[in-house]
Enzyme design. Structure first.
Site, PDB file in Angstrom:
ATOM      1  N   GLY A   1      -4.941  -1.915   4.952  1.00 27.07           N
ATOM      2  CA  GLY A   1      -4.110  -3.020   4.473  1.00 27.07           C
ATOM      3  C   GLY A   1      -4.768  -4.377   4.673  1.00 27.07           C
ATOM      4  O   GLY A   1      -4.816  -5.218   3.775  1.00 27.07           O
ATOM      5  N   ARG A   2      -5.307  -4.599   5.877  1.00 28.39           N
ATOM      6  CA  ARG A   2      -5.877  -5.927   6.176  1.00 28.39           C
ATOM      7  C   ARG A   2      -7.268  -6.112   5.575  1.00 28.39           C
ATOM      8  O   ARG A   2      -7.903  -7.138   5.792  1.00 28.39           O
ATOM      9  CB  ARG A   2      -5.867  -6.166   7.692  1.00 28.39           C
ATOM     10  CG  ARG A   2      -6.490  -5.055   8.513  1.00 28.39           C
ATOM     11  CD  ARG A   2      -6.149  -5.194   9.999  1.00 28.39           C
ATOM     12  NE  ARG A   2      -6.646  -4.071  10.798  1.00 28.39           N
ATOM     13  CZ  ARG A   2      -5.982  -2.946  11.000  1.00 28.39           C
ATOM     14  NH1 ARG A   2      -4.794  -2.762  10.453  1.00 28.39           N
ATOM     15  NH2 ARG A   2      -6.491  -1.985  11.751  1.00 28.39           N
TER      16      ARG A   2
ATOM     17  N   LYS B   1       9.281  -0.927  14.415  1.00 30.45           N
ATOM     18  CA  LYS B   1       9.887  -0.496  13.144  1.00 30.45           C
ATOM     19  C   LYS B   1      10.941   0.577  13.403  1.00 30.45           C
ATOM     20  O   LYS B   1      12.043   0.545  12.850  1.00 30.45           O
ATOM     21  CB  LYS B   1       8.809   0.097  12.226  1.00 30.45           C
ATOM     22  CG  LYS B   1       7.870  -0.909  11.592  1.00 30.45           C
ATOM     23  CD  LYS B   1       6.932  -0.184  10.626  1.00 30.45           C
ATOM     24  CE  LYS B   1       5.805  -1.090  10.150  1.00 30.45           C
ATOM     25  NZ  LYS B   1       4.805  -0.386   9.356  1.00 30.45           N
TER      26      LYS B   1
ATOM     27  N   HIS C   1      -4.420 -33.591  16.555  1.00 29.43           N
ATOM     28  CA  HIS C   1      -3.255 -34.385  16.962  1.00 29.43           C
ATOM     29  C   HIS C   1      -2.151 -33.492  17.515  1.00 29.43           C
ATOM     30  O   HIS C   1      -0.986 -33.886  17.534  1.00 29.43           O
ATOM     31  CB  HIS C   1      -2.763 -35.214  15.778  1.00 29.43           C
ATOM     32  CG  HIS C   1      -3.807 -36.184  15.309  1.00 29.43           C
ATOM     33  ND1 HIS C   1      -3.941 -37.449  15.839  1.00 29.43           N
ATOM     34  CD2 HIS C   1      -4.826 -36.037  14.425  1.00 29.43           C
ATOM     35  CE1 HIS C   1      -4.974 -38.052  15.267  1.00 29.43           C
ATOM     36  NE2 HIS C   1      -5.531 -37.219  14.408  1.00 29.43           N
TER      37      HIS C   1
ATOM     38  N   GLU D   1      -4.857  -7.044  14.683  1.00 33.77           N
ATOM     39  CA  GLU D   1      -4.346  -5.723  14.321  1.00 33.77           C
ATOM     40  C   GLU D   1      -5.484  -4.699  14.393  1.00 33.77           C
ATOM     41  O   GLU D   1      -5.262  -3.526  14.671  1.00 33.77           O
ATOM     42  CB  GLU D   1      -3.713  -5.747  12.918  1.00 33.77           C
ATOM     43  CG  GLU D   1      -2.782  -4.558  12.677  1.00 33.77           C
ATOM     44  CD  GLU D   1      -1.992  -4.640  11.368  1.00 33.77           C
ATOM     45  OE1 GLU D   1      -2.591  -4.447  10.300  1.00 33.77           O
ATOM     46  OE2 GLU D   1      -0.776  -4.886  11.416  1.00 33.77           O
TER      47      GLU D   1
ATOM     48  N   LYS E   1       0.840  -1.200   0.000  1.00 34.70           N
ATOM     49  CA  LYS E   1       0.000   0.000   0.000  1.00 34.70           C
ATOM     50  C   LYS E   1       0.874   1.248   0.000  1.00 34.70           C
ATOM     51  O   LYS E   1       0.675   2.164  -0.764  1.00 34.70           O
ATOM     52  CB  LYS E   1      -0.913  -0.034   1.239  1.00 34.70           C
ATOM     53  CG  LYS E   1      -1.834   1.149   1.354  1.00 34.70           C
ATOM     54  CD  LYS E   1      -2.806   0.980   2.516  1.00 34.70           C
ATOM     55  CE  LYS E   1      -3.546   2.280   2.758  1.00 34.70           C
ATOM     56  NZ  LYS E   1      -4.499   2.206   3.865  1.00 34.70           N
TER      57      LYS E   1
ATOM     58  N   GLU F   1      10.404  -4.724   4.604  1.00 34.15           N
ATOM     59  CA  GLU F   1      10.498  -6.104   4.141  1.00 34.15           C
ATOM     60  C   GLU F   1      10.232  -6.206   2.640  1.00 34.15           C
ATOM     61  O   GLU F   1      10.956  -6.872   1.897  1.00 34.15           O
ATOM     62  CB  GLU F   1       9.484  -6.993   4.882  1.00 34.15           C
ATOM     63  CG  GLU F   1       9.757  -7.182   6.361  1.00 34.15           C
ATOM     64  CD  GLU F   1       9.044  -6.154   7.233  1.00 34.15           C
ATOM     65  OE1 GLU F   1       8.819  -5.007   6.759  1.00 34.15           O
ATOM     66  OE2 GLU F   1       8.713  -6.493   8.373  1.00 34.15           O
TER      67      GLU F   1
HETATM   68  O1  F6P Z   1       2.353  -4.210   9.872  1.00 33.77           O
HETATM   69  C1  F6P Z   1       1.779  -2.978   9.643  1.00 33.77           C
HETATM   70  C2  F6P Z   1       1.257  -2.825   8.255  1.00 33.77           C
HETATM   71  O2  F6P Z   1       1.077  -1.467   8.054  1.00 33.77           O
HETATM   72  C3  F6P Z   1      -0.039  -3.572   7.995  1.00 33.77           C
HETATM   73  O3  F6P Z   1      -1.147  -2.935   8.489  1.00 33.77           O
HETATM   74  C4  F6P Z   1       0.005  -3.664   6.516  1.00 33.77           C
HETATM   75  O4  F6P Z   1      -0.920  -4.574   6.031  1.00 33.77           O
HETATM   76  C5  F6P Z   1       1.447  -4.060   6.311  1.00 33.77           C
HETATM   77  O5  F6P Z   1       2.136  -3.314   7.267  1.00 33.77           O
HETATM   78  C6  F6P Z   1       1.992  -3.861   4.930  1.00 33.77           C
HETATM   79  O6  F6P Z   1       1.967  -2.516   4.559  1.00 33.77           O
HETATM   80  P1  F6P Z   1       2.170  -2.097   3.049  1.00 33.77           P
HETATM   81  O7  F6P Z   1       1.071  -2.687   2.259  1.00 33.77           O
HETATM   82  O8  F6P Z   1       2.138  -0.608   3.054  1.00 33.77           O
HETATM   83  O9  F6P Z   1       3.501  -2.628   2.589  1.00 33.77           O
END
Ligand code: F6P
Length: 544
Positions: free
Chosen positions: A264-265, A509, A381, A350, A205, A211
């Protein structure tokens, strides 16, 4: 009990009349409610707590509540202004107050011309689905592997849906999901790929997430190292993002955008759903959206008394705040839903893992439960031992699918029998007397029978919910996911929290950014000044 006629619009739950009434009801009838007795008393209990919502049948009768509990919970929802809050969300009010944003994932699945921002939504959707179809034409596209690089909401939704809809997927396209900044995630994936036949989707987003950016850079380098020309990046990397400028700077020409009002979620319905669209095709993706839209209508229109997401959310409040249960286990008896618990962890924890209300006031009651689970029968199990005989009561949510998409009818029958049996066992339990009368061939022959019977007895009265789908189709899955979204909205609204921000992820972060130079090659490497003794000790050990 009856409430004052003029109810304030949006009280926090603990300031309501219903909350106090629920506390009294819990002490008088809730705490000691025994499901076995409740079923014996009321032969209609199953019907009274069965509910039909779009694509989902729910049996709520094995939960530790009665009709009075349900009525009081609905009064609670009304006093908390649930309907007003829901309508505000659906109307595009900026209910995500800390970020000043609307919350409009429902607009992403509204039919053309019917939802807010319909033109923008359907322009991107049409373009994305057309692109997905181009990729699916493998003879022309040459694509055999699609790698989604994203994390959190830019990963978990597609990563959950793609295997769930395996039966509808393109047979010659493999989807891979890379999320973790730990290189053990991307390295084995790249090893198996041929750059000429691979499409990377950089899904973020913000297009700033550490990452995702790190993995995207690794993928781009790997692509060039595999002998592809820089000019090919534009054909083999596409973006799904609200930050089209950053995507362009990365070298991406094809971008599918979305908007800040998509959390995002809650984003698998947007351009973030591109891997899903490539896997299952345009028609199936539209069916996924249609299923979610049907559940949106149910949430918006069904009376609270028969509104499934509302009742599930209220049950969550009842368990969390009155029974004091701290977790809920999700057990999908369908291997395709193996990633559903992980997806729900982000969606629910979240969203509702907050300790202040929307006004920033500390909350004196519990919010999000821990959500966890594994597909059945595997969980049986592993940790079901604890569900049956542990000291904590953990409500379990079973998800069963009537018709499989494979031909092994006997396996499916066994899966269904296991699912029903577990719910039954949790509720029924077994007395020591009953255990005493049984043979236990594997038990020690020298053990006193009474002691053994105590080990082999089950307390029972352990609650569960059964969600039943006819088939795991795109439409049914869309409805199921939307059901969970609205359930989380419901409990969040009752608790009076902002379910749509996630400030709790920021601190880690920021600290990571401060630690990075102390770990990486450079002038600050090994510098432990100002660190707590534990972090300093660990850093030294890692660098030794
Ligand atoms: O972990 C926090 C967060 O902002 C989530 O809410 C989101 O889904 C994720 O990081 C990824 O964010 P982005 O889509 O901006 O890479």
């Amino acid at each position: 009990m009856s409430l004052p006629a003029a109810r304030p619009k949006a009280l926090r739950c603990d300031a309501t009349v219903a909350w106090t009434a629920l506390q009294g009801h819990y002490q008088a009838h809730g705490r000691a409610l025994d499901l076995r007795e409740a079923f014996a008393r009321d032969p209609q209990r199953f019907d009274a707590f069965a509910l039909e919502a779009p694509e989902v049948f729910a049996d709520l009768s094995k939960n530790r509540w009665d009709l009075a509990t349900r009525r009081l919970l609905i009064e609670l929802a009304r006093e908390c202004g649930l309907e007003t809050r829901r309508d505000a969300m659906l109307a595009g009010a900026p209910i995500n107050s800390t970020e000043g944003r609307a919350v409009l994932h429902t607009a992403l699945r509204a039919p053309r011309g019917q939802g807010l921002f319909s033109d923008e939504v359907h322009e991107v959707l049409d373009r994305m689905l057309a692109f997905a179809e181009q990729v699916r034409d493998t003879a022309a596209s040459g694509i055999t592997d699609v790698v989604n690089i994203g994390i959190g909401g830019s990963d978990l939704g597609p990563q959950m849906v793609v295997p769930a809809l395996e039966a509808f997927a393109h047979p010659a396209i493999r989807c891979h999901f890379v999320s973790n900044v730990d290189g053990h995630d991307i390295a084995p994936v790249l090893q198996r790929l041929d750059a000429r036949h691979t499409l990377f989707i950089v899904a973020s987003k913000t297009f700033t997430t550490q990452e995702t950016m790190a993995n995207a850079a690794v993928a781009r380098q790997w692509f060039l190292d595999a002998g592809r020309a820089p000019a090919d990046i534009a054909r083999h990397f596409v973006g799904a993002t609200t930050n089209q400028k950053a995507a362009a700077e990365f070298g991406i020409e094809t971008t599918f955008g979305f908007w800040d009002w998509v959390g995002g979620r809650y984003s698998l319905w947007s351009a973030i759903g591109l891997p899903i669209a490539i896997a299952i095709g345009a028609d199936n993706f539209r069916a996924l959206l249609a299923g979610a839209h049907a559940m949106d209508r149910h949430f918006a229109e069904a009376p609270l008394e028969s509104n499934l997401p509302v009742l599930l959310g209220l049950l969550d409040v009842w368990y969390r705040n009155f029974h004091g249960f701290t977790s809920r286990s999700v057990a999908p008896y369908h291997q395709g839903l193996k990633r559903l618990p992980a997806y729900l962890q982000q969606l629910e924890m979240e969203s509702n893992g907050k300790c202040v209300d929307a006004d920033g006031q500390p909350l004196p009651f519990g919010t999000s439960p821990v959500v966890w689970g594994e597909p059945g029968t595997n969980g049986q199990h592993a940790y079901f031992q604890m569900l049956h005989q542990g000291t904590d009561v953990i409500p379990v949510e079973f998800i069963a699918v009537k018709h499989p998409t494979h031909d092994h009818a006997d396996l499916h029958t066994k899966a269904l029998a296991n699912c029903l049996a577990q719910a039954q066992a949790l509720m029924q339990g077994k007395t020591s007397d009953a255990a005493l009368g049984e043979k236990a061939p594997t038990a020690s022959a020298t053990l006193d029978p009474l002691t053994l019977a105590r080990h082999r007895s089950f307390p029972g009265n352990r609650p569960s919910t059964m969600l039943l789908l006819d088939r795991l189709t795109p439409r049914a899955l869309g409805a199921l996911i939307a059901l969970y979204e609205h359930r989380v909205f419901t409990s969040g609204a009752v608790w009076g929290i902002n379910s749509f921000d996630q400030w709790g992820v920021e601190l880690g972060k920021a600290l990571c950014n401060q630690l990075l130079p102390r770990l990486a090659d450079g002038p600050a490497k090994g510098d432990v000044a100002g660190l707590d003794a534990s972090t300093a000790g660990l850093l030294r050990r890692l660098l030794a």
